[in-house]
Design a protein around this motif. Structure first.
Motif, mmCIF file in Angstrom:
data_model
loop_
_atom_site.group_PDB
_atom_site.id
_atom_site.type_symbol
_atom_site.label_atom_id
_atom_site.label_comp_id
_atom_site.label_asym_id
_atom_site.label_seq_id
_atom_site.Cartn_x
_atom_site.Cartn_y
_atom_site.Cartn_z
ATOM 1 N N ARG A 135 7.807 13.097 -4.208
ATOM 2 C CA ARG A 135 7.919 12.630 -2.822
ATOM 3 C C ARG A 135 9.212 13.149 -2.189
ATOM 4 O O ARG A 135 9.206 13.682 -1.088
ATOM 5 C CB ARG A 135 7.860 11.103 -2.799
ATOM 6 N N GLY B 148 5.971 10.769 5.560
ATOM 7 C CA GLY B 148 4.663 10.273 5.130
ATOM 8 C C GLY B 148 3.607 11.353 5.220
ATOM 9 O O GLY B 148 3.800 12.483 4.770
ATOM 10 N N PRO B 149 2.469 11.036 5.863
ATOM 11 C CA PRO B 149 1.356 11.994 5.941
ATOM 12 C C PRO B 149 1.688 13.251 6.738
ATOM 13 O O PRO B 149 1.029 14.263 6.591
ATOM 14 C CB PRO B 149 0.233 11.215 6.628
ATOM 15 N N ASN C 80 3.891 17.613 5.554
ATOM 16 C CA ASN C 80 3.124 18.635 4.849
ATOM 17 C C ASN C 80 2.945 19.851 5.755
ATOM 18 O O ASN C 80 3.147 19.757 6.972
ATOM 19 C CB ASN C 80 1.774 18.091 4.376
ATOM 20 N N LYS D 251 2.245 6.657 -6.873
ATOM 21 C CA LYS D 251 1.152 7.521 -7.343
ATOM 22 C C LYS D 251 1.563 8.993 -7.245
ATOM 23 O O LYS D 251 1.312 9.780 -8.145
ATOM 24 C CB LYS D 251 -0.109 7.268 -6.514
ATOM 25 N N GLU D 252 2.209 9.354 -6.136
ATOM 26 C CA GLU D 252 2.681 10.734 -5.973
ATOM 27 C C GLU D 252 3.839 11.015 -6.920
ATOM 28 O O GLU D 252 3.972 12.135 -7.422
ATOM 29 C CB GLU D 252 3.130 10.964 -4.522
ATOM 30 N N ALA E 156 0.832 -1.208 0.000
ATOM 31 C CA ALA E 156 0.000 0.000 0.000
ATOM 32 C C ALA E 156 0.867 1.259 0.000
ATOM 33 O O ALA E 156 0.594 2.208 -0.756
ATOM 34 C CB ALA E 156 -0.932 -0.010 1.212
ATOM 35 N N SER E 157 1.926 1.291 0.822
ATOM 36 C CA SER E 157 2.768 2.483 0.872
ATOM 37 C C SER E 157 3.533 2.677 -0.437
ATOM 38 O O SER E 157 3.704 3.805 -0.897
ATOM 39 C CB SER E 157 3.732 2.416 2.056
ATOM 40 N N THR E 158 3.957 1.586 -1.049
ATOM 41 C CA THR E 158 4.654 1.683 -2.337
ATOM 42 C C THR E 158 3.730 2.252 -3.402
ATOM 43 O O THR E 158 4.133 3.099 -4.206
ATOM 44 C CB THR E 158 5.199 0.302 -2.758
ATOM 45 N N ARG E 159 2.479 1.815 -3.406
ATOM 46 C CA ARG E 159 1.506 2.369 -4.359
ATOM 47 C C ARG E 159 1.330 3.871 -4.167
ATOM 48 O O ARG E 159 1.264 4.634 -5.139
ATOM 49 C CB ARG E 159 0.160 1.659 -4.213
ATOM 50 N N LEU E 160 1.238 4.311 -2.902
ATOM 51 C CA LEU E 160 1.069 5.738 -2.625
ATOM 52 C C LEU E 160 2.287 6.534 -3.097
ATOM 53 O O LEU E 160 2.150 7.613 -3.675
ATOM 54 C CB LEU E 160 0.850 5.974 -1.129
ATOM 55 N N ILE E 161 3.474 6.000 -2.847
ATOM 56 C CA ILE E 161 4.702 6.678 -3.277
ATOM 57 C C ILE E 161 4.742 6.802 -4.799
ATOM 58 O O ILE E 161 5.016 7.869 -5.346
ATOM 59 C CB ILE E 161 5.943 5.926 -2.762
#
Length: 152
Positions: free
Chosen positions: A39, A116-117, A120, A33-34, A26-31
């Motif tokens: 990132r 991560g989250p 920001n 995707k961004e 899941a974290s790899t997909r988010l990375i």
């Protein structure tokens, strides 16, 4: 006669936690995707904002910017604040958790995770404002807004 046990044929004493593999996926997909460049840039920018904000309030960070981790900043107390007091204040006033220094640094520094989250402005600006408020409440003459010295 030796009785066969699970340890005789299983390489690990237990089952690999599947949730770790799922979390990595899941974290790899988010990375991805961004985007990797986006990132890295976001984490670099937030690290700079946190460190320049700390310095703007008259605080020092442990590592120099060239070698410091992109995801963690260690802010030294240098007698300007009590790390445990800042830890308690941020938790009570902002619902934010910071880490105390490790080992010999436990009463000399705090660790700020910005990954991560949390990498920001929505997370880090209130955090920096909280430190600034804590320093003022502790009797330090910190110029209002100096915590945002790193904002571009």
């Amino acid at each position: 006669h030796h009785m066969k046990t699970m340890a005789d044929f299983h390489p690990h004493p237990g089952t690999m936690p599947v949730n770790i593999v799922s979390a990595l996926r899941a974290s790899t997909r988010l990375i991805l995707k961004e985007g990797l460049d986006a990132r890295w840039d976001r984490h670099d920018r937030i690290a700079r904002i946190v460190r320049e904000g700390a310095r703007g309030m008259g605080l020092s960070v442990l590592a120099d910017d060239e070698t410091a981790c992109r995801n963690l900043t260690v802010v030294l107390s240098e007698g300007k604040f009590v790390p445990g007091g800042l830890f308690d204040y941020m938790k009570e006033a902002y619902g934010m958790h910071i880490g105390l220094g490790l080992w010999d640094w436990a009463d000399k520094a705090v660790r700020i995770g910005h990954m991560g989250p949390n990498a920001n402005l929505e997370a880090m600006v209130p955090f920096l404002v909280g430190i600034e408020q804590f320093l003022r409440k502790s009797g330090h003459d910190v110029t209002r807004g100096s915590c945002l010295a790193g904002l571009d």
